[in-house]
Design a protein around this motif. Structure first.
Motif, short mmCIF file in Angstrom:
data_model
loop_
_atom_site.label_atom_id
_atom_site.label_comp_id
_atom_site.label_asym_id
_atom_site.label_seq_id
_atom_site.Cartn_x
_atom_site.Cartn_y
_atom_site.Cartn_z
N LYS A 348 0.91 -1.28 -0.23
CA LYS A 348 0.09 -0.08 -0.09
C LYS A 348 0.80 1.27 0.04
O LYS A 348 0.51 2.24 -0.50
N ASP A 363 -8.62 -4.34 -1.47
CA ASP A 363 -7.72 -5.04 -0.43
C ASP A 363 -7.30 -6.42 -0.68
O ASP A 363 -8.31 -7.11 -0.46
N GLU A 365 -6.12 -8.60 1.03
CA GLU A 365 -6.38 -9.78 2.13
C GLU A 365 -7.82 -10.06 2.32
O GLU A 365 -8.16 -11.07 3.00
N LYS A 366 -8.67 -9.07 1.79
CA LYS A 366 -10.09 -9.44 1.99
C LYS A 366 -10.72 -10.43 0.98
O LYS A 366 -11.69 -10.81 1.35
N ILE A 432 -10.06 -0.42 -0.44
CA ILE A 432 -8.62 -0.25 0.45
C ILE A 432 -9.08 0.70 1.90
O ILE A 432 -9.91 1.91 1.44
N THR A 436 -5.38 -1.75 5.30
CA THR A 436 -4.88 -2.30 3.91
C THR A 436 -3.34 -2.53 3.97
O THR A 436 -2.75 -1.39 4.19
N VAL A 439 -2.46 -4.13 -2.02
CA VAL A 439 -3.23 -3.79 -3.00
C VAL A 439 -3.34 -4.66 -4.13
O VAL A 439 -2.30 -4.88 -4.61
#
Lengths: 448, 448
Positions: A348, A363, A365-366, A432, A436, A439
């Motif tokens: 990021k 994001d 990781e989501k 984001i 975050t 990315v």
């Protein structure tokens, strides 16, 4: 310069067959026509500042073929011109491809000529069709309904193939070749004369001569007139095409319907493409002034009116079930949509342009991997700030034309959430925020 | 409505052959084609709100002719249509005029039809040529070099003659006539089939059918396309004709040379008129971009460039020695110049407009009668205020184009004095002054 050379020079100039400085590959069989073409173009070399090459193809149909290749090679050598030869088994090829021997031989010959032209860098291929050949071709096209364009196709340049002898009769060629002592092989086979052409040459055209002795010249003059009128009308059509064109490949109904019939017809030839023929054009003209909304022009092709424009709609040419696993990071070509999706993962903190066109940011990781690309299905919904909304309604809001919706790629995660309607709209999910770390970037690039 | 009637209706609409409310005279021989045309137009009478008449002509070539006239008359009576008959000895006429029997018969027939149409007040003449006739005519024109216009001439209206059956085959007509029980006479003679047409019908067209079974329809479609493109191009030519036209029937060289080739060619067809053919057009195009000043286009017709314009110059079609004695008072038509000269003698005191256009006034008593009208001769001079001046120089001062000078009428008195270059300039002799008692007035009127 000899009269016949003057005539060929005028033909070349009249139809702009050759530009100064071009490289011309002459297709030579060893017969009287092509050997004479070779002789004449060699004589005109300086006048046009052209570079020549000689190519011959051995179809291996007759035992004399080898000798003919030798004849052409020797003549090219004598004139100091580069020589290219190719060969192929036309009989085997015709069986394999289930084509007539004539068609098979022509295909092999053309493939060879085009490949030499491409490899060596010739601008054009010159072939030795004469006025008699032209008239035969004219009649074949007339009888089989190719339209005015087909009647005159041997006059101009098509696929960079030119016919500089097209205004010279077979009789003139024979007289000239004998007078100049041009070497040539007599072709006993005429294997490339189709049944139709033979019937025309030996039965019909002599009868026509008995009605009008020099009808070939009348046909040539008529073709000359039609050729230039066709080109002129096409220039008008180019202009009108731009005038009636609306964004997203639709065409203005009002402007189209105001045009005169011949321009309508020619525009429709351009618009209908492969679906073009006399009947489809007449049907389309009637449909476009009528009140119907949709008309089947060919099994798989429709004309559709919508909001003052009309456009072509094709039946889905691929399964709606096609899916791709998205390469992350990497590129994924969605060929049905003509779009490439490039993905990247960045930290990021990295300096990056977050306003790039056709690009969205999530994001990393989501997201529930793997991601796939697919096309719309009934009942599809996407999460937006306002809540979950039907894809159907989103498409309407985005003004995406109905017939284009089915091939808009969707990026979908492992839970079935649609992340991106490529490249129109992203989901409000997985944005984001201050937490975050990584990315995920999607960038869509339109292929040409 | 029957399919064949629908088809004829569409043909009529497509080529605007008939307008609502018109009076149509049908030329009927009694043969199957024309009797079927009569039947079908009678069926379409209400649809087009037309009034019909039936005309038949007895060429007196065959003994059955009388019976055929009866057949047509009875059928017209049965349908309640007015009937007109004419007759003439085609064989005698063909001998007298040294024409073929076919041409003689056609001329007699057409003269009759046109005269009935004119006398009785029909708007158009309908003839029964069918698709087969059309294709034969197409080929005759194609072979003899009539150009694209000739190929399609049977489709549209020419000299108010229409051909509503032109999209119907002979086979369709036979089937329909027999199904409907339409009476007809079998024509055993075919006297109006020329040698060329017979050869096409019985030898060539069957061979062409064996190459492409329904080639007639392809030719009809092609003709349909060419017909409308021709009409469209002619509308463009009308506009360009006005654009390039300069006063005094010259045409702007610069504007002409900027036009695309097909429009140049069509403009020259219009400009060259009877001197038009493929070669004269190509010669003219070459001449007009070149440096030459004058070019012989046909024995008696020249193209001339002068001061930025070009124009047609015809060789003097009448003797320069033509003279007229001027009628005083009265009118004298100078047909070579398309001008009428009206003379009057009035008392000077009479109230009269002395500023009338194209009018000059002389003292009647000073003139040496008789007056004559003639055209220029070498060495001609005229007395002006500045003295005697060469006619040549006066013409130059007046900007009268060279090729028009020879047909400007001159009024000359018995002493050889030129009184008036009609209508451009008067002599300074014999003016009206305080002693004038009678005034001689000349007024020139242009004829159309």
């Amino acid at each position: 310069m000899e009269e016949i050379e003057e005539k060929v020079k005028r033909t070349i100039e009249k139809y702009s067959l050759i530009k100064r400085g071009e490289k011309i590959l002459i297709g030579v069989s060893g017969g009287i026509d092509s050997m004479t073409l070779l002789y004449i173009l060699n004589e005109l070399k300086e006048a046009f500042s052209i570079t020549l090459g000689v190519a011959t193809f051995n179809h291996k149909i007759r035992s004399e073929s080898e000798k003919e290749v030798e004849l052409v090679k020797n003549y090219a050598d004598a004139l100091g011109l580069p020589f290219f030869k190719g060969e192929g088994d036309a009989i085997a090829f015709s069986k394999e491809m289930r084509k007539s021997l004539e068609d098979a031989a022509r295909e092999l010959r053309f493939n060879f000529l085009f490949s030499i032209a491409k490899e060596v860098g010739f601008d054009k291929i010159a072939l030795a069709h004469n006025l008699n050949d032209f008239v035969e071709t004219f009649f074949i096209h007339l009888l089989k309904g190719s339209g005015a364009r087909g009647l005159t196709s041997l006059l101009g340049i098509e696929r960079n193939v030119i016919h500089p002898l097209i205004e010279i009769t077979r009789r003139e060629i024979v007289g000239f070749a004998n007078e100049k002592g041009i070497p040539y092989a007599t072709d006993y086979s005429n294997f490339d004369l189709s049944y139709d052409r033979n019937k025309l040459r030996h039965q019909i055209l002599p009868l026509l001569s008995s009605i009008s002795e020099h009808f070939e010249e009348h046909i040539l003059k008529l073709s000359d007139v039609i050729f230039y009128e066709d080109a002129y009308l096409e220039r008008i059509v180019e202009i009108e095409f731009k005038t009636i064109s609306r964004q997203d490949s639709g065409f203005s109904l009002v402007l189209f319907n105001e045009l005169p019939l011949p321009i309508k017809r020619r525009l429709l030839r351009k618009i209908l493409g492969e679906a073009y023929n006399y009947k489809s054009v007449e049907d389309a003209i009637e449909f476009l002034i009528g009140t119907e909304r949709k008309k089947n022009i060919r099994e798989d092709i429709y004309l559709v009116k919508s909001g003052g424009v009309f456009y072509i709609e094709k039946e889905t040419p691929f399964s709606l079930d096609t899916e791709y696993i998205l390469n992350i990071p990497g590129e994924t070509l969605i060929k049905e949509a003509g779009i490439s999706i490039i993905t990247e993962i960045i930290d990021k903190g990295v300096n990056f342009d977050f306003q790039k066109k056709n690009t969205v940011y999530f994001d990393f990781e989501k997201i529930h991997f793997p991601l796939k690309v697919r096309f719309r299905k009934p009942g599809d919904r996407m999460t937006l700030e306002v809540g979950r909304k039907k894809l159907q309604d989103i498409f309407v809001d985005l003004h995406i034309r109905k017939d284009k919706r089915y091939k808009v790629p969707l990026i979908v995660d492992n839970e079935g959430e649609i992340l991106w309607i490529v490249p129109y709209k992203r989901s409000s999910l997985f944005k984001i925020d201050e937490n975050t770390k990584k990315v995920l970037i999607f960038n869509a690039i339109t292929q040409n």
